[in-house]
Design an enzyme around this catalytic site. Structure first.
Site: not given
Length: 354
Positions: A215, A234, A236, A290
């Site tokens: 991404k 969020h 990962d 993060h």
């Protein structure tokens, strides 16, 4: 309900607006913690994201090799994020990957729209911006390009950028080399848990099934950076995430109750431990919360590669070796797809209760 497509953030940013639309303004309780990213990056006091030198990870000398692995283990246990240096991927290749992605984003929005994804139809690969998927209708200050880059037989090259002409070549080579690096890391993390060296690799799908999804995050300049986030807080879902960036700060980690800004370390790759490895290790390795800040002066671009297990084929749960009477399993068994669904559901519930 048909939602009209939100404009690309890049178009919004270049339209000359002085204030950002309300969908991009963070809730009050978040705003107090958003500072100027350049000032935050300069701070020398307080905890700093660890830098791990991988030069000796395959050393012939057992003691030297072990010391390197223990450093990696400490960073994975205490932080779950680190700057990797001497990781075996050449500066030249990393520069070419960044140049190629940058060139794509320099195309006009109209050109980039030819690669647009269509989330409603389940076509997630391609050029896009976040759709308001949570109850608060919040948006993030970023556009992105998302595509599967490894294994090579699972790629859909028809949606990869045609411009610049070397995009596919350099991105493919980078993906191949990252896959080797991922194996090295998984091997070391396995041994540090007292497992056989190939165990974590096998548990996340091995060479055939572990998917590398790239991404490219494009964060335009923002007229009111103190009100917005490039990406909201969020963890990962991946096993591991590897990140390159264009040396503009933005990444923040929530460590010991405070937001810490990652420094820009030349020629490094940032690596996150994702939820998948946190679950398999029964929380011994951490998946850290993060987020990404934006700024007024400089466009920030990052290249994140998420190493993800297959959605349905593997049940993720703490490995038996990581569980004991004093350390019961912290996570219920779920497929990767169920884990993602569970996180989205929780987030929706939070949004509704705000």
């Amino acid at each position: 309900m048909v939602t009209s497509m939100a404009p690309r953030v890049e178009s919004l940013a270049s339209s000359g607006i002085q204030s950002i639309p309300k969908e991009y303004i963070r809730p009050q309780e978040e705003l107090t913690s958003i500072g100027n990213v350049f000032e935050e990056e300069k701070k020398e006091e307080g905890p700093q994201v660890p830098t791990i030198d991988l030069k000796e990870i395959d050393s012939e000398d057992r003691e030297v090799r072990e010391r390197c692995r223990q450093e990696l283990k400490k960073a994975a246990t205490e932080w779950g994020v680190m700057h990797l240096v001497n990781h075996g991927i050449s500066d030249e290749l990393m520069e070419r990957v960044k140049k190629a992605g940058q060139k794509f984003f320099e195309l006009s929005v109209e050109e980039k729209e030819k690669y647009a994804n269509d989330q409603a139809l389940g076509k997630i690969q391609g050029y896009g911006s976040k759709l308001a998927n949570n109850a608060s209708g919040q948006l993030e200050w970023e556009d992105y390009f998302f595509h599967l880059v490894y294994p090579e037989d699972k790629r859909d090259l028809s949606i990869w950028p045609q411009t610049p002409s070397d995009y596919t070549e350099v991105t493919s080579e980078y993906a191949r080399q990252l896959r080797v690096l991922a194996s090295k890391i998984l091997l070391a993390l396995s041994l540090c848990l007292g497992l056989e060296e190939g165990r974590l690799e096998k548990e996340v799908g091995g060479l055939e099934e572990l998917l590398l999804q790239m991404k490219i995050n494009y964060y335009p300049k923002c007229p009111q950076p103190e009100l917005a986030l490039g990406v909201e807080a969020h963890t990962d879902v991946s096993a591991l995430t590897f990140i390159l960036h264009n040396m503009v700060p933005g990444l923040q980690l929530f460590y010991e109750g405070k937001w810490i800004t990652a420094k820009c370390v030349p020629n490094s790759i940032i690596m996150h431990i994702g939820d998948t490895i946190e679950i398999l290790s029964n929380g011994k390795y951490k998946s850290i919360l993060h987020r990404g800040l934006v700024n007024k002066e400089k466009v920030r671009i990052s290249w994140a590669v998420f190493c993800e297990p297959p959605k349905e084929k593997i049940i993720l749960k703490p490995l038996p070796e990581t569980v004991s009477e004093t350390e019961p399993p912290l996570f219920p068994p779920r497929t990767f797809a169920q884990h993602i669904h569970h996180k989205l559901f929780r987030k929706t519930q939070d949004g509704l209760s705000n």
